[in-house]
Design a protein around this motif. Structure first.
Motif, mmCIF file in Angstrom:
data_model
loop_
_atom_site.group_PDB
_atom_site.id
_atom_site.type_symbol
_atom_site.label_atom_id
_atom_site.label_comp_id
_atom_site.label_asym_id
_atom_site.label_seq_id
_atom_site.Cartn_x
_atom_site.Cartn_y
_atom_site.Cartn_z
ATOM 1 N N VAL A 156 0.855 -1.186 0.000
ATOM 2 C CA VAL A 156 0.000 0.000 0.000
ATOM 3 C C VAL A 156 0.889 1.233 0.000
ATOM 4 C CG1 VAL A 156 -1.803 1.289 1.182
ATOM 5 C CG2 VAL A 156 -1.794 -1.220 1.288
ATOM 6 N N ALA A 157 0.549 2.191 -0.841
ATOM 7 C CA ALA A 157 1.240 3.481 -0.851
ATOM 8 C C ALA A 157 0.210 4.589 -0.741
ATOM 9 C CB ALA A 157 2.050 3.644 -2.127
ATOM 10 N N THR A 158 0.393 5.479 0.216
ATOM 11 C CA THR A 158 -0.442 6.666 0.387
ATOM 12 C C THR A 158 0.347 7.678 1.191
ATOM 13 O OG1 THR A 158 -2.561 7.524 1.187
ATOM 14 C CG2 THR A 158 -1.529 5.771 2.488
ATOM 15 N N ALA A 159 0.010 8.943 1.033
ATOM 16 C CA ALA A 159 0.688 9.989 1.788
ATOM 17 C C ALA A 159 0.129 10.163 3.190
ATOM 18 C CB ALA A 159 0.605 11.317 1.031
ATOM 19 N N LEU A 160 -0.992 9.504 3.513
ATOM 20 C CA LEU A 160 -1.562 9.614 4.856
ATOM 21 C C LEU A 160 -0.651 8.974 5.896
ATOM 22 C CD1 LEU A 160 -5.366 8.881 4.371
ATOM 23 C CD2 LEU A 160 -4.284 11.083 4.882
ATOM 24 N N ALA A 161 -0.784 9.462 7.111
ATOM 25 C CA ALA A 161 0.026 8.922 8.209
ATOM 26 C C ALA A 161 -0.543 7.585 8.663
ATOM 27 C CB ALA A 161 0.039 9.902 9.382
ATOM 28 N N PRO A 162 0.301 6.551 8.808
ATOM 29 C CA PRO A 162 -0.203 5.263 9.309
ATOM 30 C C PRO A 162 -0.517 5.341 10.794
ATOM 31 C CG PRO A 162 2.178 5.185 9.039
ATOM 32 C CD PRO A 162 1.739 6.517 8.500
ATOM 33 N N VAL A 163 -1.454 4.513 11.211
ATOM 34 C CA VAL A 163 -1.838 4.409 12.619
ATOM 35 C C VAL A 163 -1.301 3.096 13.154
ATOM 36 C CG1 VAL A 163 -3.772 4.276 14.240
ATOM 37 C CG2 VAL A 163 -3.909 5.793 12.258
ATOM 38 N N THR A 164 -0.668 3.147 14.307
ATOM 39 C CA THR A 164 -0.160 1.922 14.908
ATOM 40 C C THR A 164 -1.329 0.994 15.209
ATOM 41 O OG1 THR A 164 1.653 3.132 15.926
ATOM 42 C CG2 THR A 164 1.152 0.954 16.819
ATOM 43 N N PRO A 165 -1.306 -0.224 14.663
ATOM 44 C CA PRO A 165 -2.460 -1.114 14.845
ATOM 45 C C PRO A 165 -2.541 -1.655 16.260
ATOM 46 C CG PRO A 165 -0.699 -2.256 13.700
ATOM 47 C CD PRO A 165 -0.242 -0.839 13.849
ATOM 48 N N ASP A 166 -3.777 -1.940 16.684
ATOM 49 C CA ASP A 166 -3.929 -2.638 17.954
ATOM 50 C C ASP A 166 -3.562 -4.103 17.731
ATOM 51 O OD1 ASP A 166 -6.199 -3.864 16.730
ATOM 52 O OD2 ASP A 166 -7.422 -2.164 17.371
ATOM 53 N N ALA A 167 -3.513 -4.866 18.811
ATOM 54 C CA ALA A 167 -3.044 -6.254 18.723
ATOM 55 C C ALA A 167 -3.909 -7.087 17.789
ATOM 56 C CB ALA A 167 -3.008 -6.879 20.116
ATOM 57 N N ALA A 168 -5.224 -6.938 17.883
ATOM 58 C CA ALA A 168 -6.117 -7.743 17.049
ATOM 59 C C ALA A 168 -5.927 -7.397 15.579
ATOM 60 C CB ALA A 168 -7.565 -7.515 17.472
ATOM 61 N N HIS A 169 -5.772 -6.109 15.315
ATOM 62 C CA HIS A 169 -5.608 -5.667 13.929
ATOM 63 C C HIS A 169 -4.269 -6.136 13.381
ATOM 64 C CE1 HIS A 169 -5.299 -2.830 10.537
ATOM 65 N NE2 HIS A 169 -6.613 -2.738 10.613
ATOM 66 N N ALA A 170 -3.215 -6.049 14.178
ATOM 67 C CA ALA A 170 -1.879 -6.418 13.718
ATOM 68 C C ALA A 170 -1.779 -7.895 13.405
ATOM 69 C CB ALA A 170 -0.849 -6.022 14.783
ATOM 70 N N ASP A 171 -2.493 -8.726 14.123
ATOM 71 C CA ASP A 171 -2.406 -10.179 13.920
ATOM 72 C C ASP A 171 -3.323 -10.680 12.818
ATOM 73 O OD1 ASP A 171 -0.568 -10.266 15.925
ATOM 74 O OD2 ASP A 171 -2.008 -10.814 17.486
ATOM 75 N N ALA A 172 -4.217 -9.826 12.310
ATOM 76 C CA ALA A 172 -5.148 -10.268 11.278
ATOM 77 C C ALA A 172 -4.380 -10.567 9.992
ATOM 78 C CB ALA A 172 -6.201 -9.202 11.035
ATOM 79 N N PRO A 173 -4.587 -11.757 9.406
ATOM 80 C CA PRO A 173 -3.776 -12.143 8.242
ATOM 81 C C PRO A 173 -4.026 -11.299 7.007
ATOM 82 C CG PRO A 173 -5.546 -13.724 8.623
ATOM 83 C CD PRO A 173 -5.535 -12.812 9.806
ATOM 84 N N HIS A 174 -5.201 -10.702 6.882
ATOM 85 C CA HIS A 174 -5.513 -9.978 5.661
ATOM 86 C C HIS A 174 -5.591 -8.471 5.860
ATOM 87 C CE1 HIS A 174 -5.990 -13.839 3.935
ATOM 88 N NE2 HIS A 174 -7.156 -14.112 4.504
ATOM 89 N N SER A 175 -5.104 -8.004 6.997
ATOM 90 C CA SER A 175 -5.076 -6.561 7.226
ATOM 91 C C SER A 175 -3.979 -5.926 6.368
ATOM 92 C CB SER A 175 -4.816 -6.254 8.697
ATOM 93 O OG SER A 175 -4.559 -4.877 8.879
ATOM 94 N N LEU A 176 -4.327 -4.841 5.675
ATOM 95 C CA LEU A 176 -3.349 -4.112 4.866
ATOM 96 C C LEU A 176 -2.920 -2.807 5.514
ATOM 97 C CD1 LEU A 176 -4.910 -4.636 1.318
ATOM 98 C CD2 LEU A 176 -2.920 -5.771 2.284
#
Length: 662
Positions: A156-176
């Motif tokens: 993924v490429a975008t100029a927006l600032a990324p948000v640090t994922p929570d634990a559930a989001h970070a472990d999700a296999p299909h989260s981009l």
């Protein structure tokens, strides 16, 4: 459409978008919009246009399946009422803390303005996907992307600032990933590129720049494109900030999509989306080994790509920050007119090629050829005599972006003629010895603090820098329709304006397509083609010529070329290319064009132009010094030498006074 609800994270009080990429072959994005603390009559709308592209595009045509529910009432369905073409209102129950809207968006527009999704790549502008939540536009907006097994490995490429994922989001296999925007305007201004793409980075003045390229074929010379893009960025930052200051952004992203056909770009505050032909990307030498020495050859297509990169990057200052007062805030629901597009698009078009010269990516001869091309484009457009630049800017929504067969006769390009106004102002300022257009634009940026401006601001800065009022020039060149005094102004910088017979199409007053036969696209006002009765949409099938005499005319011509020729039977010839008509008409003063129109075959007598009496002229430019010292000196109209990244203007060349950097 999937209906599985996902809980809104408690630390995102503003609108939150979940974007799912789970129907790639159907080209469908599935969205869930979470609205905290919704209004009782909560309105949402999808933009009808995207800033930078001045046409109502009706993005809502691709949105379907919209429905709503809410928390606090056991997930009850919330009634939705459509108020107009792009606005809906939800009747939120009292006490509801969270309103959810689900919908899908069809994405099969390969341009930089909308959205795309297939099994190879995704791209979207949030203006095409993300409903605007009325009353919450100023809140922080978040967006998260979810893929599937089919998107495994996508970037993924975008100029927006990324948000640090929570634990559930970070472990999700299909989260981009998950990103955050300060408000809806920032979200709308931040496109996303998705897929497997080439990516590299560089730094200028401590500012991180990233370049991503999707769709590149084998042999793509990414190192050269990266180096040349960096040179453009250095030249642009030097233009706006001299040698010391940093640009007004902390990072910048170039997103380039290479396709079999296509060209264009759209500017954003921290990024740009670009399209080019795959064949125009720079290629590694045979053998695939890249060397540190730059390749000397550059195709016209690659040079155009570099000009496009420079154009959109220049916009980061000139239209995304310094901008018309009408765009202090964007109204996403309707047209926003301004008379200043000639300044923001036209002046940017002037500097995009000039920056390539200053960066050493093209040489002087090539630059003069590009300039002559723009001159000829404007001079061969009859619309320049009836439509001012201010009018063209204001009516971009209904004329420039709605091209038809009569457009060349009815309007003028604020890109092309606007760039010539910039050239004329620059030459005038330099000839008078007080300043240059470079200094004027920098002073204008400072005066308006990189924000909204009026035409009066430009006039004030011109007077301040130039030592006199330039209101007469702006009135004549921008608000009037007369041709610009460029021949005289160019000579002040040592350039000669030469004219010669134009190509046959221009002398006839035609614009044609030759891909499937000889098709007439445009007939120019007052031309020989118009006098003969040729019309847009005609297929030019053949030519009848008088075989008995090269001087007479027996074709029933009413154009004053008949002089009592013989009655010999004319010869008829099939034509598929415009050049073939010239061969058959050689020596004739009048011919008969055989055309097909609406299922009928027509014979149209046509007076034939001769080089001795051209109906149109082509402009070419060369330095006076060169033409004075050698009759055989190469001209800008000839085929240019290959663009060389190492060949800058000679410091003693007259043109270097204009091409010189700061």
């Amino acid at each position: 459409m999937p209906t599985t609800a996902c809980a809104l994270p408690s630390n995102f009080p503003g609108p939150h978008y979940r974007v799912e990429l789970d129907e790639l072959h159907a080209h469908l994005y599935t969205l869930t919009l979470h609205i905290s603390q919704p209004a009782r009559q909560q309105r949402v709308s999808l933009p009808v246009w995207i800033p930078g592209s001045y046409l109502v595009r009706e993005f809502a045509q691709h949105l379907h399946g919209l429905h709503a529910d809410c928390d606090g009432c056991d997930g009850c369905v919330v009634p939705l009422r459509q108020l107009n073409k792009n606005t809906w209102e939800a009747a939120t129950p009292a006490g509801a803390q969270l309103l959810r809207l689900r919908y899908q968006v069809y994405a099969y527009d390969a341009s930089v303005r909308s959205a795309w999704l297939d099994a190879e790549r995704g791209f979207f502008n949030p203006t095409s996907l993300c409903l605007r939540v009325h009353g919450q536009e100023a809140l922080t907006h978040t967006l998260e992307l979810w893929g599937s097994a089919a998107t495994q490995g996508w970037q993924v490429a975008t100029a927006l600032a990324p948000v640090t994922p929570d634990a559930a989001h970070a472990d999700a296999p299909h989260s981009l990933g998950r990103w955050q925007a300060a408000d809806y305007d920032q979200l709308a201004d931040s496109p996303f590129e998705l897929g497997r793409f080439w990516s590299a980075a560089f730094s200028v003045r401590g500012v991180a720049h990233r370049l991503v390229v999707s769709g590149a074929g084998p042999g793509f010379d990414g190192a050269r494109l990266l180096r040349d893009t960096q040179a453009i960025c250095q030249a642009a930052i030097g233009f706006w900030h001299g040698t010391q200051e940093a640009p007004p952004f902390g990072h910048y992203l170039f997103m380039l999509n290479a396709r079999h056909e296509g060209y264009g770009g759209l500017e954003h505050r921290h990024s740009t989306a670009l399209i080019c032909r795959r064949a125009d990307l720079p290629q590694l030498p045979l053998g695939g080994t890249h060397t540190q020495a730059p390749a000397l050859g550059a195709s016209d297509g690659y040079t155009s790509l570099l000009g496009l990169i420079g154009h959109e990057y220049f916009h980061a200052w000139h239209v995304k920050r310094l901008r018309p007062a009408e765009y202090t805030r964007y109204d996403y629901d309707r047209e926003q007119h301004t008379e200043l597009l000639w300044l923001f698009e036209g002046f940017t078009s002037y500097y995009d090629d000039l920056l390539l010269l200053r960066a050493g990516l093209i040489d002087e001869a090539f630059y003069l050829q590009l300039l002559a091309k723009t001159l000829n484009q404007v001079l061969h457009s009859p619309g320049r005599l009836v439509h001012s630049l201010a009018q063209s800017s204001f009516e971009a929504w209904t004329k420039y972006y709605r091209v038809n067969e009569n457009s060349p006769n009815a309007t003028v390009s604020y890109y092309a003629k606007g760039s010539l106004v910039a050239l004329a102002l620059d030459l005038q300022l330099r000839a008078e010895g007080r300043c240059s257009l470079d200094a004027v634009l920098r002073a204008l940026y400072q005066r308006c603090q990189g924000g909204p401006m009026h035409e009066a601001d430009l006039l004030a800065v011109l007077e301040q820098c130039g030592g006199r009022s330039y209101a007469p020039e702006i009135a004549a060149w921008v608000h009037g329709c007369a041709d610009l005094p460029l021949p005289e102004l160019l000579r002040t910088q040592g350039l000669d304006w030469l004219t010669e017979p134009a190509p046959l199409a221009q002398r006839l007053g035609l614009r044609v397509s030759e891909t499937e036969g000889l098709m007439i696209k445009n007939v120019l006002r007052g031309s020989l083609a118009e006098q003969a009765g040729l019309a847009a949409g005609d297929e030019w099938l053949g030519l009848e010529v008088d075989s008995a005499s090269s001087n007479g005319c027996s074709n029933g011509c009413s154009n004053g070329c008949s002089n009592g020729s013989t009655s010999a039977t004319p010869s008829a010839w099939r034509v598929r290319k415009l050049d073939e008509t010239a061969r058959h008409a050689h020596g004739q003063t009048c011919v008969v064009a055989l055309v097909a129109r609406d299922g009928r075959l027509l014979r149209l007598p046509l007076r034939w132009p001769t080089p001795e009496q051209p109906q149109a002229l082509a402009v070419r430019l060369q330095r006076l010094a060169a033409s004075a010292t050698s009759a055989a000196a190469p001209s800008a109209a000839a085929a240019p030498p290959p663009a060389s990244p190492t060949q800058a203007p000679h410091p003693d060349a007259p043109w270097s006074r204009l091409a010189g950097a700061l």
